[in-house]
Design a protein around this motif. Sequence first.
Motif, PDB file in Angstrom:
ATOM      1  N   ILE A  97       0.812  -1.223   0.000  1.00 16.82           N
ATOM      2  CA  ILE A  97       0.000   0.000   0.000  1.00 16.82           C
ATOM      3  C   ILE A  97       0.845   1.272   0.000  1.00 16.82           C
ATOM      4  O   ILE A  97       0.408   2.330  -0.462  1.00 16.82           O
ATOM      5  N   SER A 104      -3.702   0.274  -8.630  1.00 15.14           N
ATOM      6  CA  SER A 104      -5.031   0.149  -8.037  1.00 15.14           C
ATOM      7  C   SER A 104      -5.266  -1.231  -7.419  1.00 15.14           C
ATOM      8  O   SER A 104      -5.921  -1.371  -6.374  1.00 15.14           O
ATOM      9  N   LEU A 107      -4.307  -2.175  -3.659  1.00 19.88           N
ATOM     10  CA  LEU A 107      -5.224  -1.934  -2.546  1.00 19.88           C
ATOM     11  C   LEU A 107      -5.891  -3.237  -2.134  1.00 19.88           C
ATOM     12  O   LEU A 107      -6.038  -3.533  -0.942  1.00 19.88           O
ATOM     13  N   THR A 108      -6.284  -4.073  -3.118  1.00 23.45           N
ATOM     14  CA  THR A 108      -6.915  -5.371  -2.834  1.00 23.45           C
ATOM     15  C   THR A 108      -5.909  -6.316  -2.176  1.00 23.45           C
ATOM     16  O   THR A 108      -6.231  -6.992  -1.190  1.00 23.45           O
ATOM     17  N   THR A 111      -5.386  -5.268   1.367  1.00 20.20           N
ATOM     18  CA  THR A 111      -6.553  -5.589   2.195  1.00 20.20           C
ATOM     19  C   THR A 111      -6.563  -7.062   2.563  1.00 20.20           C
ATOM     20  O   THR A 111      -6.801  -7.441   3.731  1.00 20.20           O
ATOM     21  N   TYR A 153      -9.754  -3.217   4.850  1.00 17.22           N
ATOM     22  CA  TYR A 153      -9.912  -2.356   3.652  1.00 17.22           C
ATOM     23  C   TYR A 153      -9.866  -0.874   4.023  1.00 17.22           C
ATOM     24  O   TYR A 153      -9.190  -0.069   3.375  1.00 17.22           O
ATOM     25  N   LEU A 154     -10.610  -0.525   5.105  1.00 21.27           N
ATOM     26  CA  LEU A 154     -10.617   0.884   5.527  1.00 21.27           C
ATOM     27  C   LEU A 154      -9.232   1.360   5.956  1.00 21.27           C
ATOM     28  O   LEU A 154      -8.845   2.516   5.729  1.00 21.27           O
ATOM     29  N   LYS A 157      -7.237   1.915   2.809  1.00 23.93           N
ATOM     30  CA  LYS A 157      -7.756   3.114   2.132  1.00 23.93           C
ATOM     31  C   LYS A 157      -7.295   4.392   2.846  1.00 23.93           C
ATOM     32  O   LYS A 157      -6.911   5.381   2.203  1.00 23.93           O
ATOM     33  N   ARG A 160      -3.743   5.280   2.057  1.00 22.13           N
ATOM     34  CA  ARG A 160      -3.497   5.791   0.693  1.00 22.13           C
ATOM     35  C   ARG A 160      -4.019   7.201   0.453  1.00 22.13           C
ATOM     36  O   ARG A 160      -3.738   7.814  -0.565  1.00 22.13           O
ATOM     37  N   ILE A 161      -4.800   7.771   1.379  1.00 26.67           N
ATOM     38  CA  ILE A 161      -5.308   9.142   1.203  1.00 26.67           C
ATOM     39  C   ILE A 161      -4.137  10.108   1.183  1.00 26.67           C
ATOM     40  O   ILE A 161      -3.209  10.014   1.989  1.00 26.67           O
ATOM     41  N   GLN A 174     -11.133   9.130  10.764  1.00 32.75           N
ATOM     42  CA  GLN A 174     -10.723   7.843  10.181  1.00 32.75           C
ATOM     43  C   GLN A 174     -10.189   6.900  11.263  1.00 32.75           C
ATOM     44  O   GLN A 174     -10.449   5.697  11.253  1.00 32.75           O
TER      45      GLN A 174
END
Length: 803
Positions: A97, A104, A107-108, A111, A153-154, A157, A160-161, A174
């Motif tokens: 990550i 893209s 990310l999966t 997770t 997942y959260l 995510k 990565r912000i 968050q």
Amino acid sequence: MKFNYLTPLLMAISFMIAIFTSYNAVSMDYFLSRKKKVNWHVWIVLKALGVSFGIWGMHFISMISFQHAVFDSYNTQLVILSGLVVFIGTYGSFLEICSPKFKSNDLTKGTVMFGTGLILMHYIGMAAMMPLELEKHPIVLLVSLIIGYVSAYLTMKAIRIEHHSFKIIKDLKQVLILAVGIFSFHYLGMFGMMTPHSVGENHANLAFLSVSLSSMVVLAEVLLIFSSLISYIFDTNRLEISKLKDTSLALLKSNPDPVFLLNTNGELVTANEVAIDSFQLNLEKDREHPVRQFMRDEDYTNAVQCFQEVIETGTSMHLEEQIKLKTNEYREFKIKMIPVVPDNHIVMEVFIIAIDVTEENEMKRQIRQIAYHDSLTNLPNRYYMNEFVHQELEIFEKNYDCTKKNSFVIFYIDLNELKKVNDTLGHHIGDAYLENIAKRMRDYIGHHYFLARTGGDEFALIYIEKNEAETREVTENLLRAFDEPLIVEKMVLNPTASIGVVKAFEDGSELEELLKKADIAMFSAKQEVKNSGKTMIVSYSDYQVQLKNDYQKELELIQGIENQEFILHYQPKVYADSGRFYGVEGLIRWQVTGEDRLRYPDEFIPLSEKTGHILELTKQLVEMSVKQIKCWLTKGYEVPISVNVSAEHFQEDELVALIEELLKKYQIPPYLLELEITETVLMEDVTESKNILWRLHRLGVHLSVDDFGTGYSSLRYLMEFPIQSLKIDRSFTEAMNIDKKVFIVTETIIQLAQKLDLQIIVEGVETKEQLATLNHMGNFLIQGYYFSKPIPYDEIEETWLKK
């Protein structure tokens, strides 16, 4: 399922750990983005250890929070395995990550890795408890699994912000969501596996274990957060400095001007190619004091002071100095000193940019020369003078003793003849006249004095007086500049000037006040020039004294007129061939009460003209003449008397009325009264003069032109004006035996007047030789000291009339 066997305190501790762990996870991306490659991998491991340890510790504290749970022993291998599994999952997901080459689908992957490690750690840890009996609840287990992967997942995510700064409050939302997710996953998982049948009595070491483990985990997470924060601050400063240096170095290389980078000790760090080439720099040899060899001592000292000020204040500074190039040519440079200041506000280095402004300054000097100098004489103009005086007055007030030994002096000079030269000879002669006068003044007074041309025919000389002797010397030199004639294009011109002088702070302290008073003094000098025909210098202080004296004299004059203290003396006019008596000219004298001597016209006529009392004085003069004519008539003598009429009185309408009134009052033959008017007065307004003369002529008065030959000498008015006689000025009489041309002109005037049937009077005859010369020119009237000086009326009777 029952929920009343949980310990609330331990649940709160486990949730707090979840928050700290979530913060460590959320801050990953923007924290690691500032790390170098080697440090990046080290901090990935540290962060993975911190997050995995926090999740692992939270899991076991959650287990202990079940009341009455009895743990006789642990399966050590499974405990270690659970920690290792969650670390591997966390480390792998962080690598995916946080990768600089993130895609893209990463990310999966992240997770799955993080969620799987989380779930395996949970259930392996549950299995490590002995002899705890576990019982599965499928629905709860399914929900916990879903929460576990959602939380994973959260977490991925949130990492990565895009973040640009370390902002705890902004990330709190968050963090709380992740903390709730991880917390829920653990407790639902435990509820899905444990049953009331596994409940037993507490062991004594359970409290110690829970406190120790909680403290360790919380401390570890907090330390990791603070370590991350401190490292982030250092990395931010490092990046700012690096970015600043990169920008500065790019500026240095691309700048077309010489640029030097110096450290705070003044040592050369680097320089661009322009600087190296222009000054032949050697970056190694010229490291210490690199610009010392290119500057003069005074300029270098000034530059060092500015450099120190830049370091102390952290602000940019500009200065202009002369710097020597490799060609040994000194050129003018605008030097900009720009400090390199990171966020810690400490100056690290200083850029020195040297901009060559030699041509720019030369252009400015040329523009200033045009704007501040007179194009004809090349002297400073009024704008320059105003600026100069303001500056010098400030210097004078600060540095000089303005009450005792020193004075700030202004000479205001007005050329008297310029308008006449321009009108009669042309402006090209006038310009040459101005140039020559300016050069002569500059040569005579000295080039170190400030001399400006402030107007068409006006100049100003300004200096700070060291002592009174200096001003006396300047005055003498200035007068000498106007003593000698000027030759302009083979023409001889006689310059004169009216000069006013003021001193600060004796006469004033402001420029406008000083110039106004200098102008007043100059105007006073101009009046004296009219009387003397020579250059005159009048100081404002002398003018004030003279003003007081004039006021006293005016009061005395008024009193003399009122008391009729003025009398007439008479100078005889005789025929040139026989010496026979013809008549007299009445000349005014002032018999002041209490004085033994008489005052002559030059002592009171200028004052009476200046003050306007000449009109009343002329009235008395004419009336005294008419009265004397009447007196002599009663004694049997018919004596013509001539009197001078002032310019002011001739231009007044009441002159004709006055003569008419006096003729009626004293009943005399009008031809016995002769009025003398100068030709200059007649020509001021030809039409009005003709009108007045004809009105007087109709009264029968004899009209004469005085001082003929010194003014316009126009033949026109000899034909148009009703005049009966011409009076030739004494200057012709004095020069006719010396200058042949004057002799010819005098003879020509006499012959012309005789042919026009005009009576001639020649004044100023004082010698036998002059009389002999005139006798050869014809028969006319003569007046002068050769026959008699002006005498009282009784002496005229005894000497001339009775004889």
